[in-house]
Scaffold this motif. Sequence first.
Motif, PDB file in Angstrom:
ATOM      1  N   ARG A 113     -44.382 -23.321  -8.454  1.00 25.95           N
ATOM      2  CA  ARG A 113     -43.886 -24.382  -9.342  1.00 25.95           C
ATOM      3  C   ARG A 113     -42.925 -25.325  -8.620  1.00 25.95           C
ATOM      4  O   ARG A 113     -43.066 -26.551  -8.678  1.00 25.95           O
ATOM      5  N   ILE A 114     -41.959 -24.757  -7.906  1.00 21.66           N
ATOM      6  CA  ILE A 114     -40.928 -25.571  -7.263  1.00 21.66           C
ATOM      7  C   ILE A 114     -41.503 -26.395  -6.118  1.00 21.66           C
ATOM      8  O   ILE A 114     -41.119 -27.552  -5.914  1.00 21.66           O
ATOM      9  N   SER A 115     -42.426 -25.829  -5.380  1.00 24.75           N
ATOM     10  CA  SER A 115     -43.049 -26.566  -4.275  1.00 24.75           C
ATOM     11  C   SER A 115     -43.767 -27.810  -4.788  1.00 24.75           C
ATOM     12  O   SER A 115     -43.752 -28.864  -4.140  1.00 24.75           O
ATOM     13  N   ASN A 116     -44.387 -27.704  -5.956  1.00 22.35           N
ATOM     14  CA  ASN A 116     -45.065 -28.855  -6.535  1.00 22.35           C
ATOM     15  C   ASN A 116     -44.063 -29.854  -7.117  1.00 22.35           C
ATOM     16  O   ASN A 116     -44.251 -31.064  -6.996  1.00 22.35           O
ATOM     17  N   ARG A 117     -42.991 -29.372  -7.715  1.00 21.73           N
ATOM     18  CA  ARG A 117     -41.985 -30.284  -8.264  1.00 21.73           C
ATOM     19  C   ARG A 117     -41.300 -31.082  -7.162  1.00 21.73           C
ATOM     20  O   ARG A 117     -41.036 -32.278  -7.319  1.00 21.73           O
ATOM     21  N   LEU A 118     -41.006 -30.434  -6.062  1.00 20.14           N
ATOM     22  CA  LEU A 118     -40.339 -31.116  -4.951  1.00 20.14           C
ATOM     23  C   LEU A 118     -41.311 -31.922  -4.091  1.00 20.14           C
ATOM     24  O   LEU A 118     -40.875 -32.626  -3.176  1.00 20.14           O
ATOM     25  N   ARG A 119     -42.616 -31.810  -4.386  1.00 23.33           N
ATOM     26  CA  ARG A 119     -43.660 -32.446  -3.583  1.00 23.33           C
ATOM     27  C   ARG A 119     -43.651 -31.896  -2.154  1.00 23.33           C
ATOM     28  O   ARG A 119     -43.842 -32.639  -1.189  1.00 23.33           O
ATOM     29  N   TRP A 120     -43.446 -30.605  -2.050  1.00 23.50           N
ATOM     30  CA  TRP A 120     -43.533 -29.950  -0.759  1.00 23.50           C
ATOM     31  C   TRP A 120     -44.983 -29.643  -0.398  1.00 23.50           C
ATOM     32  O   TRP A 120     -45.251 -29.001   0.625  1.00 23.50           O
ATOM     33  N   VAL A 121     -45.890 -30.050  -1.235  1.00 22.75           N
ATOM     34  CA  VAL A 121     -47.324 -29.949  -0.953  1.00 22.75           C
ATOM     35  C   VAL A 121     -47.868 -31.373  -0.938  1.00 22.75           C
ATOM     36  O   VAL A 121     -47.454 -32.214  -1.741  1.00 22.75           O
ATOM     37  N   ARG A 122     -48.755 -31.638  -0.017  1.00 21.27           N
ATOM     38  CA  ARG A 122     -49.245 -33.012   0.143  1.00 21.27           C
ATOM     39  C   ARG A 122     -50.007 -33.480  -1.088  1.00 21.27           C
ATOM     40  O   ARG A 122     -49.915 -34.635  -1.495  1.00 21.27           O
TER      41      ARG A 122
END
Length: 243
Positions: free
Chosen positions: A164-173
């Motif tokens: 969830r957090i990786s997607n919120r922070l846009r840590w995924v392209r």
Amino acid sequence: MCAARRASRRLSGARAPSAAFSTAAPKSPQRGGRRRRRGVRVGYEAPAGSATEEAATEAKQQKWEPKNWRQELDNIREMRKARDAPVDQMGAEKCFDLEAPPENKARYIKQTSAILQRDYGGDIPKTVAELVKLPGVGPKMAHLVMAIAWQNVSGIGVDTHVHRISNRLRWVRRETKLPEETRQALESWLPRELWSEINWLLVGFGQQTCLPVSPRCSDCLNRGLCPAAGKSQEAKRSGGGPL
């Protein structure tokens, strides 16, 4: 029971990563009308500090990486420095799936204990490939076990909080739908020396601040950097679901 005790003792061990990565073995084109053979992906362990490892690190640094991710990571470390989240009070014996039916857990424990006693002398497997073959063990738990039991950081353990957090922070392209997709996306750019801390950092952060519903954006040090900051409240007011 002996197998379960030995595995439990193994999981009570400590930390410390080792370096590993995958690389593609290049294939030179063939002439004369022959078909080109596709490259084979090879995974292997590279000695720490070797030229091969340094070259891979340099190549990775040239790839895409999220904007402001280092500052965001430092801010999360600052918010997590008290280590007072629920995950900080749990040992490896509690790193299980809370949503799994109790009867499944009991069955998995019995089946796994028998397999460990029969095939591993009461110990646990030393590779991710072998671990995920055990009943009820997925990639997240396999990578956590590798780090905890064998002091080998084979990958990032991605659960619902990390996803969830990786997607919120846009840590995924690009937006990811599954934790395993998130793991692969994170490992494609995040320096390997940081893999071991990402799970416990983001899990605790997700338990205390970046909640699934109504995240506490006003208390977050990343509120001025996070692309999703404040959007959950807007979605709530407009009748949309949580981010």
